[in-house]
Motif scaffolding. Structure first.
Motif, PDB file in Angstrom:
ATOM      1  N   LYS A   1      -3.389   8.736   2.462  1.00  0.00           N
ATOM      2  CA  LYS A   1      -2.593   7.602   2.948  1.00  0.00           C
ATOM      3  C   LYS A   1      -2.865   7.314   4.418  1.00  0.00           C
ATOM      4  O   LYS A   1      -2.994   6.148   4.823  1.00  0.00           O
ATOM      5  N   TYR A   2      -2.965   8.356   5.245  1.00  0.00           N
ATOM      6  CA  TYR A   2      -3.076   8.163   6.691  1.00  0.00           C
ATOM      7  C   TYR A   2      -4.484   8.365   7.257  1.00  0.00           C
ATOM      8  O   TYR A   2      -4.804   7.829   8.319  1.00  0.00           O
TER       9      TYR A   2
ATOM     10  N   ILE B   1      -0.806  12.394   0.980  1.00  0.00           N
ATOM     11  CA  ILE B   1      -0.437  12.007   2.350  1.00  0.00           C
ATOM     12  C   ILE B   1      -1.683  11.891   3.223  1.00  0.00           C
ATOM     13  O   ILE B   1      -1.812  10.964   4.039  1.00  0.00           O
TER      14      ILE B   1
ATOM     15  N   LEU C   1       0.873  13.272  10.575  1.00  0.00           N
ATOM     16  CA  LEU C   1      -0.308  12.482  10.240  1.00  0.00           C
ATOM     17  C   LEU C   1      -0.120  10.995  10.531  1.00  0.00           C
ATOM     18  O   LEU C   1      -1.098  10.269  10.745  1.00  0.00           O
ATOM     19  N   SER C   2       1.124  10.543  10.541  1.00  0.00           N
ATOM     20  CA  SER C   2       1.379   9.123  10.821  1.00  0.00           C
ATOM     21  C   SER C   2       1.561   8.837  12.308  1.00  0.00           C
ATOM     22  O   SER C   2       1.644   7.680  12.716  1.00  0.00           O
ATOM     23  N   SER C   3       1.634   9.894  13.130  1.00  0.00           N
ATOM     24  CA  SER C   3       1.912   9.706  14.557  1.00  0.00           C
ATOM     25  C   SER C   3       0.768   8.976  15.258  1.00  0.00           C
ATOM     26  O   SER C   3      -0.407   9.115  14.887  1.00  0.00           O
ATOM     27  N   LYS C   4       1.118   8.219  16.265  1.00  0.00           N
ATOM     28  CA  LYS C   4       0.125   7.478  17.038  1.00  0.00           C
ATOM     29  C   LYS C   4      -0.829   8.420  17.748  1.00  0.00           C
ATOM     30  O   LYS C   4      -2.036   8.140  17.856  1.00  0.00           O
TER      31      LYS C   4
ATOM     32  N   GLN D   1      -3.447   9.577  15.276  1.00  0.00           N
ATOM     33  CA  GLN D   1      -4.334   8.469  14.922  1.00  0.00           C
ATOM     34  C   GLN D   1      -5.333   8.201  16.048  1.00  0.00           C
ATOM     35  O   GLN D   1      -6.513   7.937  15.794  1.00  0.00           O
TER      36      GLN D   1
ATOM     37  N   CYS E   1       4.187  16.800   7.464  1.00  0.00           N
ATOM     38  CA  CYS E   1       2.984  16.018   7.138  1.00  0.00           C
ATOM     39  C   CYS E   1       3.179  14.547   7.460  1.00  0.00           C
ATOM     40  O   CYS E   1       2.316  13.916   8.090  1.00  0.00           O
ATOM     41  N   GLU E   2       4.280  13.988   7.026  1.00  0.00           N
ATOM     42  CA  GLU E   2       4.542  12.564   7.265  1.00  0.00           C
ATOM     43  C   GLU E   2       4.683  12.276   8.750  1.00  0.00           C
ATOM     44  O   GLU E   2       4.118  11.307   9.256  1.00  0.00           O
ATOM     45  N   THR E   3       5.439  13.131   9.443  1.00  0.00           N
ATOM     46  CA  THR E   3       5.653  12.931  10.879  1.00  0.00           C
ATOM     47  C   THR E   3       4.355  13.052  11.655  1.00  0.00           C
ATOM     48  O   THR E   3       4.047  12.223  12.520  1.00  0.00           O
TER      49      THR E   3
END
Length: 299
Positions: free
Chosen positions: A225-226, A222, A117-120, A123, A113-115
């Motif tokens: 957050k993103y 999460i 959803l935060s990826s460029k 986004q 999830c962190e890897t």
């Protein structure tokens, strides 16, 4: 004049029959284990062969591009997955591991999830205005990527590379009676003793409770957050899942009742069947020759 009109109508009718409708399909496979996406890829490639446009969000893009297929690479690698397993030095036969396996799966879900959803790449994808007719997503150890449903607004089909997890069947109203349906983290058959049924029930309730109140809560945090507050209603998006396709078959994974929207597709990843090689018949002299060579070979 009448003949011309008839021919005109006939041509239009034939054109209508020959029309095909291609859909824009979004497939989401964020798990960091490559073995999972290997199960789903033949289905995705099959959809492209039928003329549909498939966009896949994953950590494993194709090495060679194919028509109608677009990768969105989240940038994660399975090495992180391997490192965690090596660090934990897990023994799958250990009973405590079987019970607490849901904690390990939850930890891996948090990484994905962190890897992802935060990826460029993701986004940038969220900023596009492309419309999709269908969303296909893996239902395994996390639902954080179901947060994309607030943007896609399309029917959702779930895929499972294994037997349905204890928390997955529940959302499809699929029977999970613990008296004869074993928890897929345990090593029971469908014929359990009384004590095994008690343990199977307790473990299943623990797994369902942990997923509902810990994993899902973290997924929503999460997502918020993103992707923002509207994307964080993961529990609501879960209710929109229409069907679940599982990589199972009752001959291997035990027979169990399934509701109509849970369909077994075991073996879908198996390609063209190849014939077995012919058995070579060895003569006694050939075998003696080989044994002689082994005796004289230094090690």
């Amino acid at each position: 004049m009448k003949t011309f009109r008839f021919q005109y109508v006939l041509i239009l009718f034939i054109i209508h029959l020959s029309q095909s409708y291609a859909y824009n399909i979004l497939a989401v496979f964020p798990h960091l284990g490559k073995s999972h996406i290997d199960v789903f890829l033949p289905l995705m490639k099959g959809l492209t062969n039928k003329g549909h446009n498939v966009t896949i969000i994953s950590n494993f893009p194709l090495s060679k591009p194919i028509p109608n297929y677009r990768d969105i690479d989240l940038g994660g690698t399975s090495q992180a997955f391997v490192d965690v397993i090596d660090m934990a030095q897990l023994d799958a036969s250990n009973r405590i591991y079987k019970v607490l396996n849901t904690l390990f799966l939850s930890y891996m879900a948090n990484m994905s999830c962190e890897t992802g959803l935060s990826s460029k790449a993701l986004q940038n994808f969220m900023k596009t205005k492309e419309k999709y007719d269908l969303m296909i997503i893996e239902l395994f150890n996390s639902d954080c990527f179901l947060s994309l449903a607030h943007k896609i607004k399309a029917p959702i089909i779930g895929l499972s590379s294994c037997t349905p997890m204890p928390w997955t069947s529940e959302r499809f109203a699929n029977p999970t009676h613990t008296a004869y349906i074993p928890n897929n983290n345990m090593d029971y058959s469908d014929k359990m003793t009384f004590l095994e049924r008690v343990e199977n029930t307790v473990v299943t309730l623990f797994h369902q409770y942990h997923y509902e109140y810990f994993t899902l809560s973290r997924d929503e945090q999460i997502a918020r957050k993103y992707l923002g507050r509207k994307a964080s209603h993961v529990r609501e998006f879960i209710k929109n899942s229409s069907i679940l396709l599982t990589n199972t078959h009752f001959t291997l994974t035990l027979p169990r009742p399934l509701v109509p929207n849970v369909v077994e597709i075991g073996g879908i990843h198996i390609g063209k069947v190849r014939t077995l090689p012919k058995v070579r018949k060895y003569t006694n002299s050939y075998l003696k020759d080989q044994v002689g060579r082994l005796k004289t070979t230094p090690f």
